[in-house]
Design a protein around this motif. Structure first.
Motif, short mmCIF file in Angstrom:
data_model
loop_
_atom_site.label_atom_id
_atom_site.label_comp_id
_atom_site.label_asym_id
_atom_site.label_seq_id
_atom_site.Cartn_x
_atom_site.Cartn_y
_atom_site.Cartn_z
N UNK A 39 65.57 42.25 42.21
CA UNK A 39 64.37 41.43 42.06
C UNK A 39 64.74 39.95 42.05
N UNK A 40 65.81 39.63 41.32
CA UNK A 40 66.25 38.23 41.25
C UNK A 40 66.67 37.71 42.62
N UNK A 41 67.37 38.52 43.39
CA UNK A 41 67.82 38.10 44.72
C UNK A 41 66.65 37.87 45.68
N UNK A 54 63.46 36.53 37.45
CA UNK A 54 63.32 37.86 36.86
C UNK A 54 61.89 38.14 36.41
N UNK A 55 60.96 37.29 36.79
CA UNK A 55 59.60 37.38 36.26
C UNK A 55 58.96 38.74 36.51
N UNK A 56 59.08 39.26 37.72
CA UNK A 56 58.46 40.55 38.04
C UNK A 56 59.10 41.67 37.22
N UNK A 57 60.43 41.65 37.14
CA UNK A 57 61.13 42.68 36.37
C UNK A 57 60.73 42.62 34.90
N UNK A 58 60.67 41.42 34.33
CA UNK A 58 60.28 41.29 32.94
C UNK A 58 58.83 41.74 32.74
#
Length: 396
Positions: A369-371, A376-380
């Protein structure tokens, strides 16, 4: 409530339950980074190949958990731990003389992985829960604390031998340590059979007089999915934050030296959480304990999206570690209350593979997700939804 033992000799089984997973996980998981560079240098192989051994070994250990639970339900923890300790120790001794990296990886991911599964958290908790079923949260907390201690002590003990004598000698020393601690410690565990006579009431609680639960009956019970859907989101968050902690800090413009301290902050939070949440679960409604923990972890992730400074990151990471450290003892207590102590190894054996896979997959998904998005907003955000949903599920 069952009284804590007063005679010092009766503390020995509980002490053994702390030592076993501390040594097992310390050697099998925490010490693995010590072998990476020497293996690359000696065998001239890429880092990805070496890391594949670690990944496969942990998957094998996780998938072996249902088998370990099945064995513990029918034999004594003393026997299973003795066999597992022998497998892990002899695997280390054999690995120290193998000429090929492929042979080392195979023995790590098979014999040693099975040995680690038989001597790890599940066996220790099963033996301890059998002694004090109404203190499952508290003793689970101390066993988890022992694992954290092993993760500190074992690499510190073996780092010197790796530098002075090489990885092969350190491997052999680790094997001797395993055999010298686990085989004697197993003698202090319960010597009888696992029994496993617990069944279910219609509400999902243990019924001591009923027949042994089958795996099918466990999977058909809502009481099984309750702790599973509760613990997996917590472990997903821990896996995400722990593995990506330095990168998360770097995104907040924290220098590398300070960011490295955040890993220790997570570990410290986990140590405190394992004992305090385990103790609290034995004395309060576990729905409230887990709900509060999930809310704190969810709020921590939301604050991370705001890119706070180092001081705020330290508190947030400590909170995530606190919740992750307390998750195992908390949900172990739920399993004991819902199924009874005799069915504990089977039920936890079915839950642990999902826990291990969550820890393994979370950092990969978060990194992806970060790449792709640059944050990391979506993952968090997904993690917050999972935590909130699991808190509601446990509550109702």
């Amino acid at each position: 409530m069952t009284a804590w033992p007063r005679a010092s000799a009766r503390h020995l089984p509980l002490a053994a339950c702390m030592v076993l997973p501390a040594v097992s996980n310390g050697v099998f998981i925490s010490c693995f980074p010590l072998w990476v560079v020497p293996w690359i240098a000696e065998f001239h192989v890429p880092r990805s190949l070496v890391m594949s051994g670690f990944g496969i070994g942990n998957i094998v250990m996780g998938l072996a958990s249902p088998l370990v639970g099945y064995v513990l339900e029918r034999t004594s923890p003393r026997l299973s731990v003795a066999l597992g300790g022998a497998a892990l120790g002899l695997g280390l001794l054999a690995g120290s003389v193998l000429p090929s990296i492929w042979q080392v990886i195979v023995i790590y991911a098979t014999l040693m992985a099975l040995g680690a599964a038989l001597t790890g958290l599940l066996s220790a908790q099963t033996a301890a829960v059998d002694l004090y079923p109404d203190r499952a949260g508290t003793i689970g907390g101390f066993i988890t604390l022992g694992i954290s201690g092993g993760g500190i002590v074992m690499p510190a003990l073996l780092a010197g031998p790796v530098v002075w004598y090489g990885w092969r000698a350190a491997f052999a020393i680790a094997g001797v340590i395993v055999l010298a601690t686990m085989l004697p410690a197993s003698l202090f565990l319960r010597g009888g059979h696992g029994g496993g006579t617990a069944g279910l009431h219609e509400a999902g609680h243990a019924s001591p007089g009923s027949a042994r639960l089958t795996t099918r009956a466990v999977l058909a019970s809502p009481a099984f999915w309750l702790p599973l859907f509760g613990i997996v989101p917590v472990m997903f968050v821990v896996g995400t934050v722990l593995t990506n902690s330095v990168v998360i800090a770097a995104d907040d413009h924290v220098n590398l030296r300070l960011a490295g301290y955040l890993v220790s902050v997570i570990a410290l939070g986990g140590a405190i959480g394992s004992v305090s949440l385990g103790w609290l679960t034995d004395r309060a409604d576990y729905r409230i304990v887990f709900g509060a923990t999930a809310i704190v972890m969810a709020l921590s992730l939301l604050i991370l999206n705001a890119h706070p400074g180092f001081a705020a990151l330290a508190f947030i990471f400590a909170a995530v570690g606190f919740g992750g450290g307390g998750a195992i003892p908390l949900f172990s207590a739920i399993v004991v209350r819902r199924f009874g102590p005799q069915a504990f190894p089977r039920v936890m054996g079915l839950i642990l593979p999902s826990v291990i896979l969550s820890l393994a997959l979370a950092p990969i998904l978060a990194g992806s997700v970060r790449d792709r998005t640059g944050s990391y907003a979506i993952d968090f955000g997904v993690s917050v939804i999972l935590l909130s949903s699991s808190a509601l599920l446990v509550w109702f």
